[in-house]
Design an enzyme around this catalytic site. Structure first.
Site, PDB file in Angstrom:
ATOM      1  CD  GLU A 156      24.866  33.673  38.171  1.00 37.53           C
ATOM      2  OE1 GLU A 156      24.230  32.710  37.710  1.00 37.53           O
ATOM      3  OE2 GLU A 156      26.071  33.883  37.932  1.00 37.53           O
ATOM      4  CG  ASN A 197      28.062  37.625  43.308  1.00 38.38           C
ATOM      5  OD1 ASN A 197      28.665  38.675  43.174  1.00 38.38           O
ATOM      6  ND2 ASN A 197      28.472  36.490  42.754  1.00 38.38           N
ATOM      7  CG  HIS A 233      32.277  36.597  34.763  1.00 35.81           C
ATOM      8  ND1 HIS A 233      33.482  36.051  35.167  1.00 35.81           N
ATOM      9  CD2 HIS A 233      31.372  36.232  35.695  1.00 35.81           C
ATOM     10  CE1 HIS A 233      33.303  35.375  36.293  1.00 35.81           C
ATOM     11  NE2 HIS A 233      32.034  35.479  36.643  1.00 35.81           N
ATOM     12  CD  GLU A 263      31.480  35.220  40.274  1.00 37.26           C
ATOM     13  OE1 GLU A 263      31.435  34.707  39.135  1.00 37.26           O
ATOM     14  OE2 GLU A 263      30.650  34.963  41.166  1.00 37.26           O
ATOM     15  CG  ASP A 265      36.635  36.329  34.048  1.00 36.38           C
ATOM     16  OD1 ASP A 265      35.651  36.958  33.621  1.00 36.38           O
ATOM     17  OD2 ASP A 265      36.593  35.111  34.331  1.00 36.38           O
TER      18      ASP A 265
HETATM   19  C1  XIL Z   1      32.092  28.826  37.592  1.00 37.27           C
HETATM   20  C2  XIL Z   1      33.397  28.120  37.861  1.00 37.27           C
HETATM   21  O1  XIL Z   1      34.442  28.994  37.581  1.00 37.27           O
HETATM   22  C3  XIL Z   1      33.496  26.878  37.017  1.00 37.27           C
HETATM   23  O2  XIL Z   1      34.661  26.136  37.364  1.00 37.27           O
HETATM   24  C4  XIL Z   1      32.270  26.018  37.177  1.00 37.27           C
HETATM   25  O3  XIL Z   1      32.320  24.948  36.276  1.00 37.27           O
HETATM   26  C5  XIL Z   1      31.010  26.831  36.941  1.00 37.27           C
HETATM   27  O4  XIL Z   1      31.007  27.949  37.766  1.00 37.27           O
HETATM   28  N1  XIL Z   1      29.212  33.009  38.128  1.00 37.27           N
HETATM   29  C6  XIL Z   1      29.468  32.501  39.368  1.00 37.27           C
HETATM   30  C7  XIL Z   1      30.530  31.496  39.551  1.00 37.27           C
HETATM   31  O5  XIL Z   1      28.887  32.985  40.348  1.00 37.27           O
HETATM   32  O6  XIL Z   1      30.239  30.584  40.568  1.00 37.27           O
HETATM   33  C8  XIL Z   1      30.808  30.736  38.276  1.00 37.27           C
HETATM   34  O7  XIL Z   1      31.946  29.898  38.494  1.00 37.27           O
HETATM   35  C9  XIL Z   1      31.023  31.699  37.136  1.00 37.27           C
HETATM   36  C10 XIL Z   1      29.809  32.557  36.925  1.00 37.27           C
END
Ligand code: XIL
Length: 542
Positions: A156, A197, A233, A263, A265
């Protein structure tokens, strides 16, 4: 023998589940076995505490072959004090992965959150911070050398507008912190596969352009970077612009980079209706379709396994249910959809082809080959069903408005000189008694052969209305208005084998009881097929 080739213009087309997964039974072959056949790792993020739950470990180990620590490799966990590293939790995860033959992706060596205070509360000079970064990366990557094959090296770095995020790293070291991080990771484990990422970077846009420029620069300079992760996400009520995601994957692939879905979802509102659940399943499976199609996409990781443990409810209040397994570890529709995509691929059926044609940036043009049917009637097992998408010609919002409880899928094959198709339609309200056909719920088929073009329409419950098509058309509805079988016979031809025919099909829904067209709310689910490279003139109908 050439087949009848038609092409389609569509989006959000997951194949409907072929083999539904019943109850809590996990399917055979497993998800990971099927994914392996397509050269894809299927993984999930997890924490060490989840291992204590036998059901979690069972589902995870049986269906997935890749693991990403959700939190426990982040700085605040693994490097809590300047002179102390704590590998205990992450080691448990790596041991579990080893035991179950899973690939591990380490996450994340450089990020702007979940950092310990000793790091964030200090004024660093550039040489000092560079040393701190070097020591952190070399210690962590070194600890897992040979055990953790993939790393999210930098997470990020960019804002939505493509500028650099003002993080500690950027402020002190400038943009070269990226190069440094990749070099340190590579020095610590030359065999590790290293990723940048980010989120909201799957389609073309200022952020993904900035990432592209940066990673291209690194590749050109010989910096060891091997891939870009799309976090994904997503939201069930949104859809992804498939054509733009395709272009973005393609340009990264052309640089020789891998693309991972890291990631995934798809959160849905707590009060969401069935439509969002269906849309979620479609998104999950469309992403898998991309992974199946693009050789560069070889990892598909969901951000958690079960809705019981997901970051969504606490980070996005009012949203949840974003994963493929529910709170009781039952596979959801999303799982079935992903599974179906992989199953179809293992049988040689590919739901995704990249967009081509004049408007490939906003429309999805997909070639499909209509199958010759063994008999002159359609058998569900012989054809592929495609779901309808809403308004994909505009390319903006492919989700049906919540006000319209409408969904459907269609298939077409051919026999001799007949196109033989079927539509399955689900609608909560059916209106068929208004003055004009177009005001009623109906199915429309658009056909093109050479320059000739025809539109034929069938109101629910009725045969196709009189039309100008020079052959024969026949449409038959089931009494409940849910199944529409049709035949379109090209009487001037003996056989359709080898013909290229423009074909598209739309489902129209008018939920207003009044016939007055001015209050008519029309929701057209539109799926178009057209010769490759040539956009069907039916576009003008929308
Ligand atoms: C999130 C976790 O799922 C949580 O448990 C934590 O509190 C915060 O981080 N992008 C990412 C991940 O790269 O590391 C994040 O994970 C979600 C967003």
């Amino acid at each position: 023998m050439k087949n009848l080739v038609a092409t389609s213009l569509f989006a959000v087309c997951a194949i409907m589940p072929v083999f539904a997964v019943q109850g809590s039974d996990l399917p055979t072959p497993s998800l990971k076995e099927l994914a392996k056949q397509s050269g894809i790792y299927v993984g999930a993020a997890m924490e060490a505490r989840h291992l204590k739950e036998p059901e979690f470990a069972k589902v995870f180990a049986s269906q997935f072959n890749q693991l990403t620590p959700e939190n426990e490799m982040k700085w605040s966990y693994i490097h809590p004090e300047r002179n102390r590293f704590d590998f205990a939790k992450a080691d448990e995860l790596v041991a579990f992965a080893e035991q179950h033959n899973m690939a591990v992706k380490g996450h994340a060596l450089v990020w702007h959150i979940q950092n310990p205070e000793w790091l964030t509360n200090q004024d660093w000079t550039a040489p000092e911070l560079e040393k701190v970064l070097e020591r952190h990366i070399k210690t962590v990557v070194g600890h897992y050398k040979g055990k953790v094959k993939y790393w999210d090296v930098v997470n990020e770095s960019f804002n939505e507008n493509g500028s650099y995020r003002e993080t500690l790293w950027y402020q002190v070291l400038g943009e070269r912190y990226l190069e440094l991080a990749f070099k340190f990771a590579h020095q610590a484990d030359p065999d590790a596969i290293l990723f940048y990422n980010d989120y909201s970077n799957e389609g073309m846009g200022p952020k993904s352009n900035a990432i592209y420029r940066k990673v291209k620069g690194m590749v050109d300079e010989g910096i060891p970077i091997h891939g870009v992760g799309f976090q994904l996400h997503l939201m069930g009520e949104h859809s992804i612009g498939e054509a733009t995601v395709a272009r973005n994957i393609q340009r990264l692939q052309d640089l020789g980079l891998k693309v991972h879905f890291t990631e995934v979802d798809v959160r849905i509102r707590d009060d969401a209706k069935q439509f969002s659940v269906d849309a979620q399943a479609r998104l999950f499976s469309r992403l898998m379709d991309f992974a199946i199609y693009y050789p560069s996409v070889d990892m598909y990781t969901t951000w958690g396994v079960t809705d019981k443990y997901s970051w969504i409810p606490s980070w996005f209040p009012g949203y949840g249910r974003g994963l493929m397994f529910d709170k009781d570890y039952k596979p959801k529709k999303a799982f079935d959809a992903v599974y179906s995509s992989l199953l179809a691929a293992s049988q040689g059926e590919f739901a995704y082809q990249p967009p081509v044609g004049e408007h490939a940036d906003t429309r999805i043009v997909q070639a499909f080959v209509a199958k010759p049917l063994t008999q002159s009637r359609l058998n569900d097992q012989e054809v592929i069903y495609y779901p309808f998408a809403y308004n994909q010609l505009g390319g903006q919002n492919l989700a049906v408005p919540e006000s319209h409880n409408l969904s459907g899928k269609w298939a077409v094959g051919y026999h001799d000189n007949k196109l033989i198709g079927r539509v399955y339609r689900q609608d909560d309200k059916t209106f068929t008694n208004k003055t004009f056909d177009y005001e009623n719920d109906n199915v429309e088929v658009f056909l093109q052969s050479g320059e000739a073009y025809w539109q034929i329409r069938s109101v629910v419950g009725e045969d196709f209305a009189a039309n100008s098509f020079p052959g024969k058309t026949k449409g038959v509805w089931s009494a409940d208005g849910k199944v529409f079988d049709f035949e379109i016979e090209f009487t001037s031809l003996k056989s359709l084998t080898g013909e290229t025919i423009g074909f598209n099909i739309a489902l129209s829904d008018n939920d207003e009881p009044e016939a007055d067209a001015s209050v008519m709310l029309s929701c057209i689910l539109y799926l178009a097929t057209t010769p490759v490279g040539k956009v069907n003139s039916s576009v003008s109908y929308l």
